[in-house]
Design an enzyme around this catalytic site. Structure first.
Site, PDB file in Angstrom:
ATOM      1  N   CYS A  90       0.826  -1.214   0.000  1.00  0.00           N
ATOM      2  CA  CYS A  90       0.000   0.000   0.000  1.00  0.00           C
ATOM      3  C   CYS A  90       0.858   1.262   0.000  1.00  0.00           C
ATOM      4  CB  CYS A  90      -0.924  -0.022   1.211  1.00  0.00           C
ATOM      5  SG  CYS A  90      -1.844   1.498   1.413  1.00  0.00           S
TER       6      CYS A  90
ATOM      7  N   CYS B  35      -1.501   1.809  -3.061  1.00  0.00           N
ATOM      8  CA  CYS B  35      -2.446   2.912  -2.786  1.00  0.00           C
ATOM      9  C   CYS B  35      -1.787   4.292  -2.732  1.00  0.00           C
ATOM     10  CB  CYS B  35      -3.140   2.708  -1.447  1.00  0.00           C
ATOM     11  SG  CYS B  35      -3.462   1.027  -0.966  1.00  0.00           S
TER      12      CYS B  35
ATOM     13  N   LYS C 111       0.153   5.462  -5.941  1.00  0.00           N
ATOM     14  CA  LYS C 111      -0.901   5.513  -6.979  1.00  0.00           C
ATOM     15  C   LYS C 111      -1.778   6.739  -6.798  1.00  0.00           C
ATOM     16  CE  LYS C 111      -4.720   4.328  -6.102  1.00  0.00           C
ATOM     17  NZ  LYS C 111      -5.219   2.970  -6.039  1.00  0.00           N
TER      18      LYS C 111
ATOM     19  N   TYR D 105      -8.723  -3.568 -11.455  1.00  0.00           N
ATOM     20  CA  TYR D 105      -8.416  -2.322 -10.748  1.00  0.00           C
ATOM     21  C   TYR D 105      -7.220  -1.589 -11.346  1.00  0.00           C
ATOM     22  CZ  TYR D 105     -11.148  -2.924  -6.367  1.00  0.00           C
ATOM     23  OH  TYR D 105     -12.128  -3.024  -5.417  1.00  0.00           O
TER      24      TYR D 105
ATOM     25  N   GLU E  68      -7.055   1.994 -13.292  1.00  0.00           N
ATOM     26  CA  GLU E  68      -6.458   3.151 -12.620  1.00  0.00           C
ATOM     27  C   GLU E  68      -5.269   3.710 -13.410  1.00  0.00           C
ATOM     28  OE1 GLU E  68      -5.655   2.002  -8.551  1.00  0.00           O
ATOM     29  OE2 GLU E  68      -7.769   2.295  -8.007  1.00  0.00           O
TER      30      GLU E  68
ATOM     31  N   HIS F 170     -27.054  21.270  -1.906  1.00  0.00           N
ATOM     32  CA  HIS F 170     -27.178  21.729  -3.286  1.00  0.00           C
ATOM     33  C   HIS F 170     -26.248  22.910  -3.560  1.00  0.00           C
ATOM     34  CE1 HIS F 170     -29.258  22.381  -7.077  1.00  0.00           C
ATOM     35  NE2 HIS F 170     -29.348  23.656  -6.779  1.00  0.00           N
TER      36      HIS F 170
ATOM     37  N   GLU G 174     -25.995  14.996  -3.924  1.00  0.00           N
ATOM     38  CA  GLU G 174     -27.436  15.154  -3.682  1.00  0.00           C
ATOM     39  C   GLU G 174     -28.265  14.203  -4.555  1.00  0.00           C
ATOM     40  OE1 GLU G 174     -29.187  18.947  -4.797  1.00  0.00           O
ATOM     41  OE2 GLU G 174     -27.631  19.268  -6.297  1.00  0.00           O
TER      42      GLU G 174
HETATM   43  P1  NDP Z   1      -7.843  -7.579 -10.573  1.00  0.00           P
HETATM   44  O1  NDP Z   1      -8.163  -8.807  -9.846  1.00  0.00           O
HETATM   45  O2  NDP Z   1      -8.533  -6.325 -10.203  1.00  0.00           O
HETATM   46  O3  NDP Z   1      -8.087  -7.804 -12.133  1.00  0.00           O
HETATM   47  C1  NDP Z   1      -7.411  -8.830 -12.810  1.00  0.00           C
HETATM   48  C2  NDP Z   1      -7.762  -8.747 -14.281  1.00  0.00           C
HETATM   49  O4  NDP Z   1      -6.879  -9.593 -14.997  1.00  0.00           O
HETATM   50  C3  NDP Z   1      -9.174  -9.184 -14.598  1.00  0.00           C
HETATM   51  O5  NDP Z   1      -9.650  -8.372 -15.636  1.00  0.00           O
HETATM   52  C4  NDP Z   1      -8.974 -10.628 -15.075  1.00  0.00           C
HETATM   53  O6  NDP Z   1      -9.911 -11.009 -16.040  1.00  0.00           O
HETATM   54  C5  NDP Z   1      -7.641 -10.515 -15.781  1.00  0.00           C
HETATM   55  N1  NDP Z   1      -6.879 -11.750 -15.852  1.00  0.00           N
HETATM   56  C6  NDP Z   1      -6.665 -12.657 -14.881  1.00  0.00           C
HETATM   57  N2  NDP Z   1      -5.856 -13.637 -15.329  1.00  0.00           N
HETATM   58  C7  NDP Z   1      -5.564 -13.341 -16.617  1.00  0.00           C
HETATM   59  C8  NDP Z   1      -4.776 -13.947 -17.612  1.00  0.00           C
HETATM   60  N3  NDP Z   1      -4.124 -15.065 -17.370  1.00  0.00           N
HETATM   61  N4  NDP Z   1      -4.704 -13.353 -18.832  1.00  0.00           N
HETATM   62  C9  NDP Z   1      -5.348 -12.194 -19.083  1.00  0.00           C
HETATM   63  N5  NDP Z   1      -6.117 -11.571 -18.169  1.00  0.00           N
HETATM   64  C10 NDP Z   1      -6.214 -12.131 -16.949  1.00  0.00           C
HETATM   65  O7  NDP Z   1      -6.249  -7.455 -10.465  1.00  0.00           O
HETATM   66  P2  NDP Z   1      -5.253  -6.230 -10.585  1.00  0.00           P
HETATM   67  O8  NDP Z   1      -3.953  -6.854 -10.940  1.00  0.00           O
HETATM   68  O9  NDP Z   1      -5.800  -5.150 -11.429  1.00  0.00           O
HETATM   69  O10 NDP Z   1      -5.184  -5.704  -9.092  1.00  0.00           O
HETATM   70  C11 NDP Z   1      -4.765  -6.598  -8.066  1.00  0.00           C
HETATM   71  C12 NDP Z   1      -5.518  -6.369  -6.807  1.00  0.00           C
HETATM   72  O11 NDP Z   1      -5.010  -5.247  -6.125  1.00  0.00           O
HETATM   73  C13 NDP Z   1      -7.007  -6.062  -6.989  1.00  0.00           C
HETATM   74  O12 NDP Z   1      -7.759  -7.235  -7.127  1.00  0.00           O
HETATM   75  C14 NDP Z   1      -7.330  -5.327  -5.711  1.00  0.00           C
HETATM   76  O13 NDP Z   1      -7.551  -6.275  -4.706  1.00  0.00           O
HETATM   77  C15 NDP Z   1      -6.038  -4.586  -5.411  1.00  0.00           C
HETATM   78  N6  NDP Z   1      -6.109  -3.181  -5.852  1.00  0.00           N
HETATM   79  C16 NDP Z   1      -6.993  -2.348  -5.235  1.00  0.00           C
HETATM   80  C17 NDP Z   1      -7.093  -1.029  -5.620  1.00  0.00           C
HETATM   81  C18 NDP Z   1      -8.089  -0.132  -4.947  1.00  0.00           C
HETATM   82  O14 NDP Z   1      -8.668  -0.514  -3.939  1.00  0.00           O
HETATM   83  N7  NDP Z   1      -8.360   1.055  -5.488  1.00  0.00           N
HETATM   84  C19 NDP Z   1      -6.249  -0.484  -6.669  1.00  0.00           C
HETATM   85  C20 NDP Z   1      -5.351  -1.443  -7.268  1.00  0.00           C
HETATM   86  C21 NDP Z   1      -5.291  -2.740  -6.862  1.00  0.00           C
HETATM   87  P3  NDP Z   1     -11.314 -11.664 -15.654  1.00  0.00           P
HETATM   88  O15 NDP Z   1     -12.145 -10.567 -15.097  1.00  0.00           O
HETATM   89  O16 NDP Z   1     -11.791 -12.174 -16.965  1.00  0.00           O
HETATM   90  O17 NDP Z   1     -10.998 -12.753 -14.661  1.00  0.00           O
END
Ligand code: NDP
Length: 453
Positions: free
Chosen positions: A46, A51, A54, A181, A185, A442, A447
């Site tokens: 984080c 976090c 970012k 995510y 982002e 407002h 709102e």
């Molecule tokens: P996410 O779990 O958010 O998303 C993973 C993405 O990768 C999905 O679209 C998934 O597709 C895809 N995917 C998974 N495996 C493959 C593959 N082998 N080939 C191609 N695509 C694939 O992971 P992130 O890496 O974006 O983020 C990691 C974690 O970090 C998040 O889950 C969250 O917990 C945390 N995070 C939180 C934030 C916040 O709170 N603002 C900001 C950034 C990270 P599908 O949907 O089809 O499975």
């Protein structure tokens, strides 16, 4: 050994990230003798590669977007307003160093022993740290997770989110693989700061677990911003082409070249090499540590919180779980545990997208025809003044004759700040009438939530 049970501490924690630190502070508050083992920087993902840096980059991009609006609205803005990344990163890293310093000071004041070593369990009460052995009746595992790479040829050519935080200048063209995510982002930040960002997601839409209406609005706005969206994209290979990188899809079609490629396809729990087997700590099918509703692992006296458990892998969740666990173990609150339902979340896209509770799809699955949905799509005032195409979408999902609010979703300016208060309300079980009984503030975006009918 310092006590009759042969224990050096009451609690040993592996990992000084969000969960580990929160556990250390709360346990120390309850009078426990705590050792916190962290070989790297305090704050974990984080603070160091998630976090915090970012949000700093997001704030820079938000400023850039506002400078653009200011120019549209008559401010005398110089033609070139590009961000000097190096200068900004100095400020970002200074801010992060201050957090490290503040944690060190607070640990010291709380009487927590910080051991700058990697810990390895020898059994359920003994940890090896460098050349020493430490013993405690309670052990908390908070070792976090790491980003994964796809299993395709050339994957070593791309980077992960950790690498993004080492960039010192804006690349001209970036590919983000994954539709979750991090892709949402980073694409927003990069595009607004002048890079051409392109997302490659294997599914039909981004952020699959979130409400489809707000995600569709995000996608529309990203298209307006110029973000490239390649949905239902399956990567077969990554190739180097001169100085750039090229993605090859399952049909053999090439896209690129890109200056940078970031894999954002999820994270995996950090469980290797910390002696879990020796301590009798079992893993779940996804490779994360198996815990029950009280953060107990399969080994008595050994607990786990945060990303290493694979449960709702968000910083505030790790913190909340660790605090409740320590209240239970050292604070005399026998039933203390985290309720993992109705946890609010925000994606720091441009603008942010967030929510709490059930999506419309989930609500219809659970409650069928008893579901009623309210939506408001509007242009926030600043964007209407500047005549930009950006639109916000706020949405309520209600259930039953009393219209209990089971889902609140928002995509738009300030959604990140607005949702916290509404999350309290949803958690308290409010109805649509309760929202209507509240007088609007407002003119604001917020709102909309009390005016929707
Ligand atoms: P996410 O779990 O958010 O998303 C993973 C993405 O990768 C999905 O679209 C998934 O597709 C895809 N995917 C998974 N495996 C493959 C593959 N082998 N080939 C191609 N695509 C694939 O992971 P992130 O890496 O974006 O983020 C990691 C974690 O970090 C998040 O889950 C969250 O917990 C945390 N995070 C939180 C934030 C916040 O709170 N603002 C900001 C950034 C990270 P599908 O949907 O089809 O499975």
């Amino acid at each position: 050994m310092n006590d009759p049970g042969g224990f050096d501490y009451d609690l040993i924690i592996l990992g000084g990230g969000s969960g580990g630190l929160a556990g250390a502070f709360r346990a120390a508050e309850h009078g426990a003798r705590v050792a916190l083992l962290e070989p790297g920087e305090l704050g974990g993902t984080c603070v160091n590669a998630g976090c915090v840096p970012k949000k700093a980059m997001w704030l820079a991009a938000d400023l850039a977007a506002r400078i653009d609006i200011a120019a549209r609205l008559g401010f005398d803005v110089p033609e070139s307003t590009t961000l000097d990344w190096r200068e900004f990163i100095v400020d970002r890293q200074r801010y992060i160093s201050n957090i490290h310093e503040s944690y060190r000071k607070r640990l010291d004041e709380a009487g927590v022993t910080l051991v700058p070593q990697r810990g390895v369990l020898l059994d359920a009460h003994t940890v090896r740290a460098g050349g020493t052995r430490l013993r405690a009746p309670h052990i908390l595992l908070a070792t976090g997770s790491h980003p994964v790479r796809p299993d395709v040829p050339g994957a070593e050519l791309g980077g992960v989110s950790d690498d993004f935080f080492n960039w010192c200048e804006a690349p001209a063209r970036v590919a983000l693989l994954g539709g979750g995510y991090i892709s949402a982002e980073l694409a927003g930040v990069l595009q607004v700061l002048g890079t051409r960002a392109e997302i490659f997601a294997r599914s039909g839409r981004l952020l699959q677990q979130m409400d489809s209406d707000v995600v569709n609005q995000l996608q529309d706005n990203y298209r307006h911003l110029g973000v490239g969206l390649h949905l239902e994209y399956n990567v077969r290979e990554v190739q180097r082409d001169g100085d750039g990188l090229v993605l090859v899809d399952s049909a053999g079609e090439k896209t690129g070249p890109f200056d940078q490629l970031v894999f954002a396809i999820g994270r995996r729990a950090n469980t290797a090499g910390i002696g879990l087997e020796e301590a009798g700590v079992q893993l779940a099918d996804d490779g994360a540590i198996r815990v029950d509703g009280y953060q107990n692992t399969t080994a008595e006296g050994v607990y786990a919180v945060g990303d290493v458990t694979g449960q709702l892998t968000l910083t505030p969740v790790a913190i909340a779980a660790a605090r409740r666990l320590m209240d239970r173990v050292f604070g005399g609150k026998a039933g203390s545990r985290l309720d993992y339902d109705n946890v609010p979340f925000v994606v720091f896209s441009h603008p942010p997208l967030g929510g709490i509770g059930l999506t419309e799809e989930q609500a219809r699955k659970q409650h069928g025809d008893a579901v009623k949905v309210y939506r408001s799509t509007f242009r926030p005032m600043l964007h209407a003044l500047a005549d930009t195409p950006l639109r916000s979408l706020f949405k309520l999902v209600c259930v039953g004759p009393d219209q209990r609010v089971v889902g609140i979703h928002a995509f738009g300016e300030a959604a990140d700040e607005i949702l916290q208060g509404f999350a309290v309300a949803l958690k308290r079980g409010i109805t649509l009438d309760d929202l209507h009984d509240t007088v609007a503030i407002h003119p604001t975006s917020a709102e909309e939530f009390v005016l929707m009918r």
